[in-house]
Write a protein that holds these residues in place. Structure first.
Motif, PDB file in Angstrom:
ATOM      1  N   ASN A  48       0.806  -1.218   0.000  1.00 28.24           N
ATOM      2  CA  ASN A  48       0.000   0.000   0.000  1.00 28.24           C
ATOM      3  C   ASN A  48       0.848   1.282   0.000  1.00 28.24           C
ATOM      4  OD1 ASN A  48       0.935  -0.286   2.639  1.00 28.24           O
ATOM      5  ND2 ASN A  48      -0.930   0.537   3.555  1.00 28.24           N
ATOM      6  N   LYS A  49       2.168   1.143   0.064  1.00 27.23           N
ATOM      7  CA  LYS A  49       3.061   2.298   0.015  1.00 27.23           C
ATOM      8  C   LYS A  49       3.800   2.401  -1.320  1.00 27.23           C
ATOM      9  CE  LYS A  49       2.554   3.278   4.506  1.00 27.23           C
ATOM     10  NZ  LYS A  49       2.009   4.554   5.015  1.00 27.23           N
ATOM     11  N   ARG A  50       3.734   1.353  -2.113  1.00 24.54           N
ATOM     12  CA  ARG A  50       4.569   1.309  -3.315  1.00 24.54           C
ATOM     13  C   ARG A  50       4.197   2.386  -4.334  1.00 24.54           C
ATOM     14  NH1 ARG A  50       4.470  -5.279  -4.153  1.00 24.54           N
ATOM     15  NH2 ARG A  50       5.485  -5.779  -2.156  1.00 24.54           N
ATOM     16  N   GLY A  51       2.911   2.630  -4.513  1.00 21.60           N
ATOM     17  CA  GLY A  51       2.496   3.630  -5.489  1.00 21.60           C
ATOM     18  C   GLY A  51       3.073   5.000  -5.164  1.00 21.60           C
ATOM     19  N   ALA A  52       3.048   5.380  -3.896  1.00 22.62           N
ATOM     20  CA  ALA A  52       3.582   6.681  -3.490  1.00 22.62           C
ATOM     21  C   ALA A  52       5.091   6.735  -3.706  1.00 22.62           C
ATOM     22  CB  ALA A  52       3.244   6.950  -2.027  1.00 22.62           C
ATOM     23  N   LEU A  53       5.796   5.654  -3.360  1.00 26.66           N
ATOM     24  CA  LEU A  53       7.242   5.627  -3.563  1.00 26.66           C
ATOM     25  C   LEU A  53       7.584   5.698  -5.043  1.00 26.66           C
ATOM     26  CD1 LEU A  53       8.369   2.944  -0.944  1.00 26.66           C
ATOM     27  CD2 LEU A  53       8.480   5.435  -0.749  1.00 26.66           C
ATOM     28  N   VAL A  96      -3.305  17.439 -14.416  1.00 28.37           N
ATOM     29  CA  VAL A  96      -2.602  18.139 -15.485  1.00 28.37           C
ATOM     30  C   VAL A  96      -2.418  17.263 -16.714  1.00 28.37           C
ATOM     31  CG1 VAL A  96      -1.401  19.639 -13.859  1.00 28.37           C
ATOM     32  CG2 VAL A  96      -0.342  17.486 -14.556  1.00 28.37           C
ATOM     33  N   GLY A  97      -2.711  15.967 -16.617  1.00 32.42           N
ATOM     34  CA  GLY A  97      -2.618  15.090 -17.770  1.00 32.42           C
ATOM     35  C   GLY A  97      -1.273  14.438 -17.968  1.00 32.42           C
ATOM     36  N   HIS A  98      -0.359  14.653 -17.037  1.00 31.70           N
ATOM     37  CA  HIS A  98       0.954  14.006 -17.088  1.00 31.70           C
ATOM     38  C   HIS A  98       0.966  12.943 -15.992  1.00 31.70           C
ATOM     39  CE1 HIS A  98       5.273  13.411 -16.518  1.00 31.70           C
ATOM     40  NE2 HIS A  98       5.466  13.972 -17.695  1.00 31.70           N
ATOM     41  N   PRO A  99       1.139  11.669 -16.329  1.00 30.18           N
ATOM     42  CA  PRO A  99       1.002  10.593 -15.340  1.00 30.18           C
ATOM     43  C   PRO A  99       1.874  10.766 -14.097  1.00 30.18           C
ATOM     44  CG  PRO A  99       1.103   9.683 -17.545  1.00 30.18           C
ATOM     45  CD  PRO A  99       1.401  11.136 -17.689  1.00 30.18           C
ATOM     46  N   VAL A 100       3.136  11.143 -14.285  1.00 34.32           N
ATOM     47  CA  VAL A 100       4.028  11.288 -13.132  1.00 34.32           C
ATOM     48  C   VAL A 100       3.600  12.485 -12.276  1.00 34.32           C
ATOM     49  CG1 VAL A 100       6.406  11.710 -12.401  1.00 34.32           C
ATOM     50  CG2 VAL A 100       5.947  10.166 -14.324  1.00 34.32           C
ATOM     51  N   ALA A 101       3.272  13.587 -12.921  1.00 35.34           N
ATOM     52  CA  ALA A 101       2.867  14.780 -12.181  1.00 35.34           C
ATOM     53  C   ALA A 101       1.585  14.531 -11.395  1.00 35.34           C
ATOM     54  CB  ALA A 101       2.676  15.945 -13.144  1.00 35.34           C
ATOM     55  N   ASP A 102       0.612  13.885 -12.004  1.00 28.20           N
ATOM     56  CA  ASP A 102      -0.647  13.611 -11.307  1.00 28.20           C
ATOM     57  C   ASP A 102      -0.430  12.645 -10.141  1.00 28.20           C
ATOM     58  OD1 ASP A 102      -2.214  15.287 -12.878  1.00 28.20           O
ATOM     59  OD2 ASP A 102      -2.593  13.737 -14.373  1.00 28.20           O
ATOM     60  N   ALA A 103       0.405  11.632 -10.352  1.00 30.81           N
ATOM     61  CA  ALA A 103       0.686  10.689  -9.261  1.00 30.81           C
ATOM     62  C   ALA A 103       1.418  11.388  -8.125  1.00 30.81           C
ATOM     63  CB  ALA A 103       1.518   9.520  -9.787  1.00 30.81           C
ATOM     64  N   LEU A 104       2.354  12.266  -8.446  1.00 37.62           N
ATOM     65  CA  LEU A 104       3.097  12.983  -7.408  1.00 37.62           C
ATOM     66  C   LEU A 104       2.180  13.895  -6.610  1.00 37.62           C
ATOM     67  CD1 LEU A 104       5.896  13.653  -6.181  1.00 37.62           C
ATOM     68  CD2 LEU A 104       5.984  15.575  -7.782  1.00 37.62           C
ATOM     69  N   ARG A 105       1.306  14.618  -7.287  1.00 41.62           N
ATOM     70  CA  ARG A 105       0.377  15.497  -6.580  1.00 41.62           C
ATOM     71  C   ARG A 105      -0.498  14.700  -5.605  1.00 41.62           C
ATOM     72  NH1 ARG A 105      -1.648  20.246  -8.147  1.00 41.62           N
ATOM     73  NH2 ARG A 105      -3.757  19.394  -8.365  1.00 41.62           N
ATOM     74  N   THR A 106      -0.938  13.524  -6.028  1.00 40.38           N
ATOM     75  CA  THR A 106      -1.736  12.670  -5.149  1.00 40.38           C
ATOM     76  C   THR A 106      -0.930  12.242  -3.937  1.00 40.38           C
ATOM     77  OG1 THR A 106      -3.054  11.839  -7.006  1.00 40.38           O
ATOM     78  CG2 THR A 106      -2.986  10.482  -5.015  1.00 40.38           C
ATOM     79  N   THR A 107       0.331  11.887  -4.146  1.00 42.86           N
ATOM     80  CA  THR A 107       1.200  11.453  -3.043  1.00 42.86           C
ATOM     81  C   THR A 107       1.448  12.585  -2.061  1.00 42.86           C
ATOM     82  OG1 THR A 107       2.280   9.747  -4.358  1.00 42.86           O
ATOM     83  CG2 THR A 107       3.516  10.622  -2.488  1.00 42.86           C
ATOM     84  N   ILE A 108       1.745  13.766  -2.572  1.00 45.86           N
ATOM     85  CA  ILE A 108       1.998  14.919  -1.695  1.00 45.86           C
ATOM     86  C   ILE A 108       0.789  15.206  -0.827  1.00 45.86           C
ATOM     87  CG2 ILE A 108       2.380  17.415  -1.681  1.00 45.86           C
ATOM     88  CD1 ILE A 108       4.109  17.037  -4.200  1.00 45.86           C
ATOM     89  N   VAL A 158       6.624   8.858   3.795  1.00 46.44           N
ATOM     90  CA  VAL A 158       5.556   8.041   3.221  1.00 46.44           C
ATOM     91  C   VAL A 158       5.421   6.736   3.992  1.00 46.44           C
ATOM     92  CG1 VAL A 158       4.938   6.636   1.208  1.00 46.44           C
ATOM     93  CG2 VAL A 158       5.632   9.016   0.900  1.00 46.44           C
ATOM     94  N   LEU A 159       6.548   6.113   4.303  1.00 42.08           N
ATOM     95  CA  LEU A 159       6.549   4.791   4.933  1.00 42.08           C
ATOM     96  C   LEU A 159       6.109   4.841   6.391  1.00 42.08           C
ATOM     97  CD1 LEU A 159       9.895   3.544   3.400  1.00 42.08           C
ATOM     98  CD2 LEU A 159       7.649   2.525   2.965  1.00 42.08           C
ATOM     99  N   ASP A 160       6.607   5.821   7.129  1.00 42.45           N
ATOM    100  CA  ASP A 160       6.302   5.892   8.560  1.00 42.45           C
ATOM    101  C   ASP A 160       6.488   7.329   9.039  1.00 42.45           C
ATOM    102  OD1 ASP A 160       6.067   5.655  11.310  1.00 42.45           O
ATOM    103  OD2 ASP A 160       7.182   3.778  11.424  1.00 42.45           O
ATOM    104  N   PRO A 161       5.459   8.166   8.910  1.00 42.97           N
ATOM    105  CA  PRO A 161       5.596   9.586   9.260  1.00 42.97           C
ATOM    106  C   PRO A 161       5.916   9.822  10.725  1.00 42.97           C
ATOM    107  CG  PRO A 161       3.293   8.999   8.866  1.00 42.97           C
ATOM    108  CD  PRO A 161       4.113   7.836   8.408  1.00 42.97           C
ATOM    109  N   GLY A 162       5.597   8.869  11.567  1.00 40.58           N
ATOM    110  CA  GLY A 162       5.915   9.019  12.984  1.00 40.58           C
ATOM    111  C   GLY A 162       7.388   8.839  13.285  1.00 40.58           C
ATOM    112  N   GLU A 163       8.028   7.895  12.620  1.00 40.84           N
ATOM    113  CA  GLU A 163       9.435   7.597  12.863  1.00 40.84           C
ATOM    114  C   GLU A 163      10.377   8.428  11.997  1.00 40.84           C
ATOM    115  OE1 GLU A 163      10.922   5.889  15.023  1.00 40.84           O
ATOM    116  OE2 GLU A 163       9.523   4.438  15.848  1.00 40.84           O
ATOM    117  N   ALA A 164       9.944   8.855  10.836  1.00 41.65           N
ATOM    118  CA  ALA A 164      10.828   9.517   9.867  1.00 41.65           C
ATOM    119  C   ALA A 164      11.607  10.706  10.432  1.00 41.65           C
ATOM    120  CB  ALA A 164      10.024   9.939   8.639  1.00 41.65           C
TER     121      ALA A 164
END
Length: 302
Positions: A48-53, A96-108, A158-164
């Protein structure tokens, strides 16, 4: 001149479900093709973390490869500014129609990642577009901190916001070691295009100069500069390893690409031909083994 990766084209019109599937494939393929070591490291992360990474690493591959795709500095800066605008846009803005940009915005948005870190990374990447001197070791460490180290810290969030946050300093050391190793591996490419990431103070101490290092035949001064860069990378790697045993399992995938750095540095030092002229590689089996071992066992106490 086209400034888009062939692996990240504008998507064709299709059903929403197809868009999601195809866009995800594009993001993954971008990382697999451009940064295979990080691609392998993601496979050890929770599903469940791979897409964001993948979105983080695809973004990094996109901005790191701008010079190779565009070849001119000013259009390259325009491209970096496009990324700034995409990242700074409000969360409710349409895709924006760019796959990497849209995925990054979702992750952020989903992981509440600090946009300032991306802005600093893009600012640092301006250096890639020109043939300016890297003035000093401190400047090089700053560049590595804003690029590779920041990427490790974002992946950790992304993986562990508490420990990061507890391992931000360790991420800094890891990023310097990894980035410097990467720059050593890219020496033939950088010299071919007239670029020198080796700091001027290191070159001077080694009895070389930026021009001689780039255009010369790899004489004693250049070899000493390479040895100094290897030593600097090992210094940061050793500092990382001093604290790496404390890394929680949840954060290992963020640091996992560093598992290959020592082996790469060994190979550079022991190569039959100069690393100034020939790229150094590790076998697929060696890379898989090192990643598996550190993913399952971590880093032993030093």
């Amino acid at each position: 001149m086209c400034c888009w990766r062939k692996t990240a084209p504008w998507p064709q019109r299709s059903s929403p479900s197809t868009d999601v599937t195809e866009n995800t494939k594009v993001v993954i393929e971008t990382v697999r093709a451009a940064d295979h070591d990080r691609y392998l490291s993601v496979l050890y992360a929770p599903e469940n973390k791979r897409g964001a990474l993948f979105s983080l690493y695809a973004f990094n591959a996109e901005v790191a490869g701008i010079r190779d795709r565009i070849h001119e500095a000013l259009p390259g800066e325009v491209r970096l500014q496009w990324w700034r605008d995409v990242i700074a846009a409000e969360e409710d803005r349409a895709k924006v129609g760019h796959p990497v940009a849209d995925a990054l915005r979702t992750t952020i948005s989903a992981h509440r990642l600090p946009k300032a870190a991306f802005d600093n990374m893009l600012e640092a990447r301006i250096f890639d577009l020109y043939d300016d001197l890297m003035p000093s070791r401190t400047d090089l460490e700053g560049y590595c901190g804003e690029t590779a180290a920041a990427l490790i810290q974002l992946a950790a969030m992304v993986l562990d916001p508490g420990e990061a946050p507890r391992f931000a300093e360790l991420a800094g050391r890891a990023g310097c070691a990894q980035a410097m190793t990467g720059l050593l591996l890219l020496l033939p490419l950088h010299r071919k295009r007239g670029q020198c990431f080796v700091p001027a103070d290191i070159l001077a101490a080694a009895g070389s100069s930026p021009q001689e290092f780039v255009t010369g035949d790899g004489g004693p001064g250049a070899e000493r500069a390479v040895a100094a860069m290897i030593a600097l990378a090992r210094e940061h790697l050793s500092a990382f390893e001093q604290g790496a045993s404390a890394l929680p399992v949840s954060l290992r995938p963020a640091f996992l690409p560093l598992a290959l750095s020592s082996a790469y540095l060994d190979r550079i030092e022991n190569a039959r031909r100069s690393p100034l002229k020939d790229a150094v590689r590790l076998s697929a089996m060696r890379r898989h083994w090192l990643l598996f071992r550190h993913a399952t066992q971590g880093w032993p106490a030093v």
